[in-house]
Design a protein around this motif. Structure first.
Motif, PDB file in Angstrom:
ATOM      1  N   HIS A   1      15.086   3.386  -4.798  1.00  0.00           N
ATOM      2  CA  HIS A   1      14.482   3.429  -3.837  1.00  0.00           C
ATOM      3  C   HIS A   1      13.538   2.482  -2.863  1.00  0.00           C
ATOM      4  CE1 HIS A   1      13.437   7.839  -5.950  1.00  0.00           C
ATOM      5  NE2 HIS A   1      13.308   6.822  -6.335  1.00  0.00           N
ATOM      6  N   GLY A   2      14.233   1.477  -3.312  1.00  0.00           N
ATOM      7  CA  GLY A   2      13.679   0.103  -3.114  1.00  0.00           C
ATOM      8  C   GLY A   2      12.964  -0.516  -3.078  1.00  0.00           C
ATOM      9  N   ASP A   3      11.722  -1.162  -2.457  1.00  0.00           N
ATOM     10  CA  ASP A   3      10.873  -1.667  -2.325  1.00  0.00           C
ATOM     11  C   ASP A   3       9.627  -0.490  -2.186  1.00  0.00           C
ATOM     12  OD1 ASP A   3      11.526  -3.975  -2.452  1.00  0.00           O
ATOM     13  OD2 ASP A   3      10.909  -4.787  -0.086  1.00  0.00           O
ATOM     14  N   PHE A   4       8.655  -0.958  -3.645  1.00  0.00           N
ATOM     15  CA  PHE A   4       7.641  -0.028  -3.514  1.00  0.00           C
ATOM     16  C   PHE A   4       5.971  -0.255  -2.312  1.00  0.00           C
ATOM     17  CE2 PHE A   4       2.795   0.219  -4.847  1.00  0.00           C
ATOM     18  CZ  PHE A   4       3.092   1.305  -5.889  1.00  0.00           C
ATOM     19  N   MET A   5       6.427   0.786  -2.212  1.00  0.00           N
ATOM     20  CA  MET A   5       5.757   1.454  -1.210  1.00  0.00           C
ATOM     21  C   MET A   5       4.108   2.169  -1.301  1.00  0.00           C
ATOM     22  SD  MET A   5       6.772  -0.854   1.957  1.00  0.00           S
ATOM     23  CE  MET A   5       6.112   0.389   3.225  1.00  0.00           C
ATOM     24  N   LYS A   6       2.894   1.608  -1.247  1.00  0.00           N
ATOM     25  CA  LYS A   6       1.968   2.387  -1.672  1.00  0.00           C
ATOM     26  C   LYS A   6       1.210   3.704  -0.821  1.00  0.00           C
ATOM     27  CE  LYS A   6      -2.964   1.684  -3.231  1.00  0.00           C
ATOM     28  NZ  LYS A   6      -4.351   0.716  -3.125  1.00  0.00           N
ATOM     29  N   ALA A   7       1.727   3.529   0.453  1.00  0.00           N
ATOM     30  CA  ALA A   7       1.147   4.264   1.356  1.00  0.00           C
ATOM     31  C   ALA A   7       2.581   5.923   1.320  1.00  0.00           C
ATOM     32  CB  ALA A   7       1.384   4.156   2.569  1.00  0.00           C
TER      33      ALA A   7
END
Length: 520
Positions: free
Chosen positions: A83-89
């Motif tokens: 998924h790549g980098d964690f993005m909170k949104a």
């Protein structure tokens, strides 16, 4: 379905080989020989991705034992790779619900809900933010996984001359002997550099050491075809072992050079993308600041408009007050004129009768009192008028300020305009003898001597695994502990790891280790 240790011979028909006769046939395409060092040997990205998927599947299915804390950390790298980098949104709770991330054994051993597992994995996933390539996460996964004791080991059931049931482990570094109930801790080891010939006759397998004083290392497999697989794996792993200790061929050098160029190009592309993302984030931040400022200005405008309305109301009240004052002054003047007329009449009527005179004097006094009353009212109204005039001046000043504020609100300063490019940067099956001689080199040093696990070399990884172990200990259900878990825990307690154990079991001369095997 092929068994774990089965492989197909590319020179024979599939259905003539030892495969389960089912329709349709199921195949698993796997790497037969594991690299010693994934970072050095996995050159092309496609090789890396396919090998990563194979190792990950082996860990999740418990073909390779992995302790809980390492399982969670590997899961976080697997999520990063997918998924790549964690993005909170974007990555909300439940985002990983359909992902297979942990061995079932690990989940069964801890009193944690799926949401709690997800939260734990997500916490560590967020630690990997900023990896430029998804392949970097796959490589980090494999660098950790290659230190697991069962990584890359093909196990075969064998017996020694005494008939003791044992496991033979064949891997990239050599041959290891395991007791029947412990696939994690080898008891005897032989590096490929100590072996000069391998052969089998029927179920008997013979390994000849380079040390001429040492007896042959002999064991027995359940079936001839098992010995065929052992022979093929030994030959392949030995050849690769020797090849790794020679200069790269021209083909390999070209592959590595091409891989480096591709990696650099992808990294530059990813860095450019990161710069574009950063620039867009800055632009969005500026846009948010502008919108916030606009909201503030709108609120200020509303307040100013309210003040303006109050000032206008005050002006209307003052105008009304001025009208009243003017009327009072006119009335005063009329009363004064009447009084003056009466005074003149008084002066002219000296000869009036006393009664008439007294009446006139009383009227005069009354008029004087009325004039004084009206004069007092006029003075009061005049004072109030002056006060209102001051308020009007202040209201007009505020009205001018409101107009200036409204004008400023409708004109956006240049430094608040959001531009798209703002801060942009360039950014077979036979029953007779089958024998194979193996190449030897007296100058080869066993690579295990200097090999260390990544956790031992990397303090950050060591601390991460330690913290994970402490966190998981709080929810651990010891009644669900497996034999493998107990063995692993004891090995850790005694300070063992994969390479420390391999160094220990390869100590002493070959003869002593062969004798030890015969006595097991």
């Amino acid at each position: 379905m092929l068994k774990k240790e089965d492989s197909l011979d590319e020179d024979d028909l599939v259905m003539s080989q030892d495969v389960k006769k089912e329709n349709p046939l199921q195949f698993k395409f796997r790497a037969k020989f594991y690299p010693e060092d994934v970072a050095e040997e996995l050159i092309q990205d496609i090789t890396l991705r396919l090998f990563y998927l194979q190792v990950k599947n082996s860990i999740l299915s418990d073909e390779i034992y992995c302790p809980p804390e390492t399982s969670v950390l590997l899961a976080s790298y697997a999520v990063q790779a997918r998924h790549g980098d964690f993005m909170k949104a974007t990555h909300n709770s439940g985002f990983l619900a359909n992902d297979r991330l942990l061995p079932q054994r690990v989940m069964d051993q801890h009193k944690m809900s799926r949401d709690e597992w997800e939260q734990s994995i997500t916490t560590w996933w967020n630690e990997h933010k900023g990896m430029l390539r998804l392949e970097d996460a796959m490589m980090e996964y494999l660098r950790i996984a290659q230190d697991l004791e069962m990584y890359g080991v093909n196990y075969f059931e064998i017996r020694n001359k005494k008939g003791t049931e044992l496991w033979l482990g064949v891997d990239a570094l050599g041959l290891n002997i395991y007791e029947k109930d412990d696939k994690l801790t080898p008891k005897i080891g032989f590096p490929w550099s100590e072996i000069r010939n391998i052969s089998f006759n029927d179920r008997k397998f013979i390994i000849k050491p380079i040390d001429k004083k040492a007896p042959d290392f002999v064991f027995f497999a359940p079936r001839v075809r098992i010995n065929k697989r052992i022979l093929a794996l030994c030959m392949g792993n030995h050849e690769l072992y020797m090849r790794r200790r020679k200069p790269d061929t021209i083909d390999v050098q070209q592959m590595k050079a091409q891989a480096r160029e591709e990696k650099i190009a992808k990294q530059q592309q990813r860095e450019k993308l990161q710069l574009e993302i950063a620039a867009r984030e800055r632009a969005e931040k500026k846009q948010q600041e502008y919108e916030e400022r606009l909201r503030t200005m709108q609120e200020e405008m509303e307040k100013r408009q309210q003040d303006l309305a109050e000032a206008q109301d005050m002006i209307r009240r003052l105008e009304e007050q001025l009208k009243q004052l003017q009327a009072a002054k006119e009335e005063l003047e009329a009363r004064q004129n009447e009084l003056q007329s009466m005074m003149e009449r008084l002066e002219e009527s000296k000869n009036m009768e006393a009664a008439e005179r007294a009446k006139l004097e009383e009227e005069i006094r009354t008029k004087q009192e009325e004039v004084m009353r009206i004069q007092t009212e006029v003075e009061q109204k005049d004072e109030e008028t002056r006060r209102l005039q001051e308020e009007v001046e202040e209201a007009r000043r505020k009205q001018d300020e409101v107009k200036q504020a409204l004008l400023a609100a409708t004109t956006t300063p240049q430094h608040h305009h959001v531009q798209e490019n703002e801060h942009d940067e360039d950014d077979e099956v036979v029953n007779g003898d089958v024998s194979r001689d193996l190449a030897t080199d007296d100058n080869i040093i066993d690579p295990v001597e200097e090999r260390r696990t990544l956790a031992e070399r990397n303090e950050r990884l060591h601390d991460q695994l330690k913290a994970l172990k402490q966190d998981l200990a709080q929810s651990r259900d010891e009644t669900k502990e497996t034999a493998m878990d107990k063995i692993h825990r004891e090995n850790v307690r005694q300070g063992r790891d994969k390479y420390k154990t391999l160094r220990e079991i390869r100590k002493g001369n070959t003869k002593r280790r062969v004798d030890q095997f015969e006595n097991m």
